[in-house]
Design an enzyme around this catalytic site. Structure first.
Site, short mmCIF file in Angstrom:
data_model
loop_
_atom_site.label_atom_id
_atom_site.label_comp_id
_atom_site.label_asym_id
_atom_site.label_seq_id
_atom_site.Cartn_x
_atom_site.Cartn_y
_atom_site.Cartn_z
N GLY A 50 0.83 -1.20 0.00
CA GLY A 50 0.00 0.00 0.00
C GLY A 50 0.86 1.24 0.00
N GLN A 55 2.84 9.90 1.63
CA GLN A 55 4.14 9.25 1.45
C GLN A 55 4.85 9.69 0.17
OE1 GLN A 55 2.46 5.13 2.32
NE2 GLN A 55 4.53 4.97 3.13
N CYS A 95 6.79 -0.38 6.59
CA CYS A 95 6.28 0.84 5.96
C CYS A 95 7.34 1.36 4.99
CB CYS A 95 5.99 1.89 7.03
SG CYS A 95 5.38 3.45 6.37
N LEU A 96 6.93 1.71 3.78
CA LEU A 96 7.90 2.19 2.78
C LEU A 96 8.57 3.50 3.22
CD1 LEU A 96 6.04 1.41 -0.59
CD2 LEU A 96 7.87 0.10 0.50
N HIS A 137 -3.45 0.77 8.22
CA HIS A 137 -2.09 1.31 8.11
C HIS A 137 -2.09 2.55 7.20
CE1 HIS A 137 2.43 0.82 7.72
NE2 HIS A 137 2.15 1.69 6.76
N GLU A 138 -2.74 2.42 6.03
CA GLU A 138 -2.76 3.53 5.07
C GLU A 138 -3.63 4.68 5.57
OE1 GLU A 138 -0.50 3.37 2.97
OE2 GLU A 138 -0.12 1.23 3.17
N HIS A 141 -1.80 6.95 7.79
CA HIS A 141 -0.94 7.92 7.10
C HIS A 141 -1.70 9.22 6.82
CE1 HIS A 141 2.90 6.01 6.34
NE2 HIS A 141 2.33 4.90 5.88
ZN ZN Z 1 3.26 3.09 5.75
#
Ligand code: ZN
Length: 186
Positions: A50, A55, A95-96, A137-138, A141
């Site tokens: 995701g 991000q 997480c990226l 999670h997303e 953000h």
């Molecule tokens: Zn993340």
């Protein structure tokens, strides 16, 4: 893809844009579609499940995900709302924007999602387990919340060295202007 989005890259902790609450999307237009195309491309390149708009430095309420890796499973959620939470489940997440850090996070097990898709149509879905976890999670953000904000004290201690490395990398790439010299009063 216009030059506007082709240079977008995934930003990392502690970039302040990751901590900022995002604003609702006003219109599903061509510009938004181009942003989504770039986000899907970056998510794939980085082998992510995701990716949320903050991000890539865009503080708007939008995220993309793909839980299988098959392009036909690409999902786009605009102005998402999560309701009807049931149950709880503890599992590891990455997480990226926090490369090298994994953390156990307790999430709701089942959720209902209401959002708008890239064609401007209403989405109303219910999911349990992994997809519901990615949603949360997303969604976090979009409110400026990262997994490190949901980690226990012990896990945060364990990640401290890695966090410090990310902080140093950010400081090196974004040098602060020198402090003005204090004028000495005569
Ligand atoms: Zn993340």
């Amino acid at each position: 893809m216009p030059a506007m989005y082709e240079d977008l890259q995934i930003i990392s902790y502690p970039d302040p844009r990751l901590k900022k609450p995002s604003a609702p999307v006003n219109a599903v237009d061509d510009s938004l579609k181009e942003l989504v195309a770039r986000m899907l491309q970056l998510m794939r390149e980085h082998h992510g499940v995701g990716l949320a708009a903050p991000q890539v430095g865009q503080n708007i309420r939008l995220f993309v995900m793909n839980h299988s890796g098959d392009p036909k499973d690409d999902r786009v959620y605009i102005n998402p709302e999560l309701t009807e939470a049931e149950g709880a489940e503890d599992a590891e997440e990455g997480c990226l924007s926090l490369p090298g850090i994994n953390a156990n996070v307790v999430r709701d097990k089942t959720l209902r999602m209401r959002a708008v898709d890239l064609d401007g149509r209403s989405i109303d879905q219910k999911e349990t387990g992994y997809i519901a976890r990615v949603w949360q999670h997303e969604f976090d953000h979009l409110n400026g919340t990262l997994i490190i904000d949901r980690m226990g004290a012990v896990a945060k201690m364990a990640a401290r060295k890695k966090l410090r490395e990310l902080e140093e990398a950010y400081e090196a790439a974004h040098p602060r202007p020198p402090k003005p010299k204090l004028l000495r009063r005569k």
